[in-house]
Structures are given as structure tokens and as C-alpha cells.
Design an enzyme around this catalytic site. Structure first.
Site, PDB file in Angstrom:
ATOM      1  N   HIS A  29       2.231  32.097   4.258  1.00 19.18           N
ATOM      2  CA  HIS A  29       2.013  32.903   5.461  1.00 19.18           C
ATOM      3  C   HIS A  29       0.511  32.969   5.798  1.00 19.18           C
ATOM      4  CE1 HIS A  29       2.423  36.377   8.214  1.00 19.18           C
ATOM      5  NE2 HIS A  29       1.260  36.718   7.672  1.00 19.18           N
ATOM      6  N   GLU A  30      -0.308  33.240   4.771  1.00 17.87           N
ATOM      7  CA  GLU A  30      -1.757  33.323   4.997  1.00 17.87           C
ATOM      8  C   GLU A  30      -2.314  31.981   5.480  1.00 17.87           C
ATOM      9  OE1 GLU A  30      -3.391  36.080   5.134  1.00 17.87           O
ATOM     10  OE2 GLU A  30      -1.610  37.163   4.462  1.00 17.87           O
ATOM     11  N   HIS A  65      -1.875  31.469   9.112  1.00 14.74           N
ATOM     12  CA  HIS A  65      -2.925  32.043   9.968  1.00 14.74           C
ATOM     13  C   HIS A  65      -4.079  31.059  10.130  1.00 14.74           C
ATOM     14  CE1 HIS A  65      -1.315  35.931  10.663  1.00 14.74           C
ATOM     15  NE2 HIS A  65      -1.279  36.279   9.397  1.00 14.74           N
ATOM     16  N   GLU A  76       1.413  37.082  13.688  1.00 23.36           N
ATOM     17  CA  GLU A  76       2.231  37.289  12.481  1.00 23.36           C
ATOM     18  C   GLU A  76       3.518  36.476  12.560  1.00 23.36           C
ATOM     19  OE1 GLU A  76       1.251  38.643   9.723  1.00 23.36           O
ATOM     20  OE2 GLU A  76      -0.641  39.060  10.751  1.00 23.36           O
ATOM     21  N   ASP A 105       4.606  33.470  10.082  1.00 23.81           N
ATOM     22  CA  ASP A 105       5.910  33.473   9.403  1.00 23.81           C
ATOM     23  C   ASP A 105       6.655  32.170   9.671  1.00 23.81           C
ATOM     24  OD1 ASP A 105       5.564  35.899   8.216  1.00 23.81           O
ATOM     25  OD2 ASP A 105       6.767  37.045   9.643  1.00 23.81           O
TER      26      ASP A 105
HETATM   27 ZN    ZN Z   1      -0.268  37.849   8.476  1.00 24.60          ZN
END
Ligand code: ZN
Length: 418
Positions: A280-281, A284, A358, A362
């Protein structure tokens, strides 16, 4: 009506509107959490007990109560600094030492920062040793707390004071377009700090050790290979010396990027779950959220400086906010103090962008790791951090950088490959 009077009225209007919106949203949130306190949302019933759910509700409500009190104190302090004549008095005090204009400005800021630090102490002491302690999150000892304070003070003096000195010099010496130079200087400084942070600053506050060989490391390295992410090492940070809240992040840029896991995260999640959180990170990063965020802050700071460039020469900006004697240092401090009041209303726009990011992260995570693992990891994090699963939707829309748990889990479920 004189211009200064209009400024004062606008200031009070924005200030009280901000406070009203804040307390309205807090009340809505408190009521919503209370109304849902006695049943765990269906989706989470397997993983979260009623006891956990109620703890999260009580923790959230306690935080709301505390922030109410401290928001009010902050409001009073701001009024004292501005309309109450605090900045004016501080300026007079700094001038009694009879230094040059520039040195006077630096002294003015040094005293201000020291007073702010003292005024902020009750809140940080209360939050750490009463609130967080009560819910079992606090691991900070008084010794760590005091050391943090001293280190923060020294760093603030070593880094903050030269920056203030340089900006005040630029303001005084570089003519009408000083604000362009000041902006360029601050942007460069920001890059230096981002570069220096993982190597030189963060280690002053935490210990970083290399991630040990084992299942977590194997799976994380596989993920990094798959996504083609170059980093300068995997580290575990001893976050548990201060708090049992868990997280993962990376810092630095270019080849100097470090991936950092909180030890609390490694302890509480399975290897697959840690990998899903990291995916997930990385999402980003790969979806360019970080670079976009940086670009946005550079553009906003350009706009901010251009406004300050204008206001620093506009007398009603000073007198309207309670400062009778204009100066470059008063302009800078006043601007730092009041700009948030006027831009408060923009918070939901930021929050909306962040929530969109976000979802995108995801989506990335579900391509390179298992969305199911991310779901169980998230629910565990909600549980360990006692974050409420049932925030008020209006409150959430205004403030939250992350979608509410239920929305996010439903979205992740739609991404699970059949
Ligand atoms: Zn996040």
C-alpha cells in the site's frame, strides 16, 4: 469603516466560524460514535469483539473531549498574541536589547518559540501521560519525554534559527521581490531536510536496526523486486519506546530512500500482512502521490509567500491583527499565526484528495500483494490503535485523510481476485 477595522472583523469572523465548525463536527462525531457504541458493525464481528469496539469508542470520545479543551485554550492564546497585543509586547521586549534589526528579529523568534514550547507542554504532558496512559498506549517514560523535549529544543535552535535568520535577511535586503527568493530558499532547505532526515535527524529520536533475516524480509524483498522499487535498506524503528501504535513508512528520496517499519507493526502482523501494508505504501510512491504532494506544497508555499510579500507592506494587516509597530519579523510571525485561520475551510479539499489517493494505493496493493491480507492487517491496526470503526460520515468527509473502515474494506473486497 477603516481598512484595519475590516481586517479585525474578518479575523474574528473567520476565527469564530472555525471554532463553531470544529465544535459542531466534534459533537456530531461524538454522538455518532456513542450511538454505535453497543454493536460492532457486522463486517467486523469476526475480528473485533464488543469490548474492543467499546474501547475504541471511549478512546475516540476521550480524545474529542481533550481536544475541545485545548482548542479553546489555543484560541485564547492566539487572541492574546494578536489582538491582545502579545506580538507587540514581544517586539518591544526584543528591541530593549539594542541589537540590529536582523538580530532583534531572530531574538524575537527565539523568545516566541520558547514561550510556545512552554504553552504547548500541558497538552503534550496530558495527552501522553494521562490520555494515552489511560488506554494503555503510552510507553513514553518521563526520561524519554524530557530528552525528546531537550533534543527538539536544540534541533529547533540549530536548524530553525539559521532559517529564520536567512529569511529575515532576504526580506530586508532583497527588495520588492524578496518573497520569490525567500520561497526558493525555503524550498531548497526543505529538500535538504528531507534528505538529511532519515540519516541524521530521525536517529536522534529512535534506534533503527536492519530488518532481520526471516519470513518478513523474504516476502518484503520479493515485493520490492516485483514492483521494481529501489531503496537504501529495510529498517525497523523502536517506536515502542514511546507508543504502541503501529505504522510503516518510507523516507528520503532518490537512492536515499529507506523503508521503515515500526517494531509494533512487525510484532502484531503476519509476514503477509506486513507485506500488504508495505505494498500500500509503495502504491503511494508508484502512483506519484508523494511527488504530487510535494509539488502541491511547493506551489502553495509560493502562493503563501506572494501574499505575504503584499501583506508585509500593508499597514492594516498589522494593525488589524493587533500589531501596532510593523516590522519584517512581526509580519512573518503574524502570517504564520493567522494564515491557518483563513485557510481552515480548505481542509475538506485536502482530505478528499488524500482519500482518493488511499483508494489508488489500495488498488496498487491488491495487484502486488493480497487484498485479503491488507484487509486483515487494517482491521488489526484499527483494533490495536483503538480507532473507531464508526466515525460520523460528515466529520469524516471534512477531516479524514483515510476513508472510513467500512468503505475501505468494501472497496478492498471488490479488488480481491476471484
Ligand atoms: Zn495510505
Amino acid at each position: 469603516m477603516q481598512a484595519a477595522e475590516v481586517v479585525t472583523k474578518a479575523f474574528l469572523f473567520f476565527l469564530f466560524t472555525k471554532s463553531l465548525i470544529e465544535s459542531y463536527l466534534d459533537n456530531r462525531n461524538r454522538k455518532h460514535i456513542l450511538a454505535n457504541r453497543n454493536s460492532v458493525p457486522e463486517k467486523f464481528q469476526d475480528q473485533i469483539t464488543l469490548e474492543d469496539h467499546q474501547k475504541a469508542a471511549d478512546y475516540s470520545i476521550a480524545k474529542i473531549k481533550v481536544s475541545k479543551v485545548f482548542n479553546f485554550i489555543e484560541l485564547v492564546i492566539l487572541l492574546i498574541w494578536t489582538l491582545g497585543g502579545g506580538i507587540e509586547a514581544l517586539d518591544k521586549l526584543s528591541k530593549t536589547l539594542n541589537y540590529s534589526e536582523l538580530t532583534t528579529g531572530v531574538i524575537f523568534f527565539a523568545i516566541y518559540m520558547f514561550i510556545s514550547l512552554l504553552l504547548g507542554l500541558p497538552q503534550s504532558i496530558y495527552s501522553t501521560f494521562v490520555l494515552e496512559e489511560k488506554f494503555g498506549f503510552n510507553k513514553t517514560t518521563p526520561k524519554t519525554f524530557i530528552l525528546d523535549l531537550v533534543k527538539g529544543l536544540i534541533l529547533g535552535a540549530l536548524i530553525g534559527m539559521p532559517i529564520i535568520y536567512a529569511i529575515l535577511w532576504i526580506m530586508n535586503a532583497l527588495g520588492t521581490y524578496w518573497w520569490v527568493y525567500a520561497w526558493a530558499f525555503l524550498t531548497l532547505t526543505q529538500f535538504v531536510i528531507i534528505w538529511a532526515y532519515p540519516r541524521f535527524i530521525a536517529p536522534l529520536f529512535n534506534k533503527f536496526s536492519k530488518l532481520e533475516d526471516g519470513e518478513v524480509k523474504d516476502k518484503v524483498e520479493q515485493l520490492l523486486n516485483k514492483t521494481g522499487f529501489e531503496s537504501n535498506g529495510l529498517f525497523v524503528m523502536d517506536a515502542s519506546i514511546r507508543s504502541s501504535h503501529g505504522n510503516a513508512y518510507f523516507t528520503g528520496f532518490g537512492k536515499n530512500k529507506r523503508i521503515v517499519f515500526f517494531d509494533t507493526l512487525i510484532k502484531n502482523l503476519s509476514a503477509d500482512e506486513v507485506t500488504a501494508v508495505l505494498a500500500h505504501e509503495l502504491g503511494h510512491f508508484k502512483k506519484r502521490h508523494i511527488i504530487k504532494g510535494l509539488a502541491k506544497s511547493i506551489i502553495l508555499s509560493f502562493i503563501g509567500f506572494s501574499i505575504l510579500g503584499y501583506l508585509a507592506d500593508w499597514l492594516p494587516f498589522f494593525t488589524g491583527h493587533g500589531v501596532q509597530t510593523p516590522s519584517t519579523h512581526a509580519a512573518l510571525l503574524l502570517f504564520m499565526m493567522v494564515s491557518g485561520i483563513y485557510t481552515f475551510i480548505l481542509i475538506p479539499i485536502n482530505a478528499m484528495t488524500s482519500r482518493k489517493y488511499e483508494f489508488e494505493a489500495d488498488e496498487f496493493a491488491s495487484q502486488y500483494a493480497n487484498a485479503k491480507d491488507l484487509i486483515t492487517a487494517l482491521v488489526k491496526l484499527y483494533k490495536h490503535n483503538a480507532s473507531t470503526l464508526t466515525p460520523d460520515p460528515g466529520y469524516s468527509k471534512f477531516y479524514h485523510s483515510h476513508p472510513p473502515a467500512l468503505t475501505r474494506v468494501k472497496h478492498l473486497e471488490s479488488l480481491i481476485k476471484g
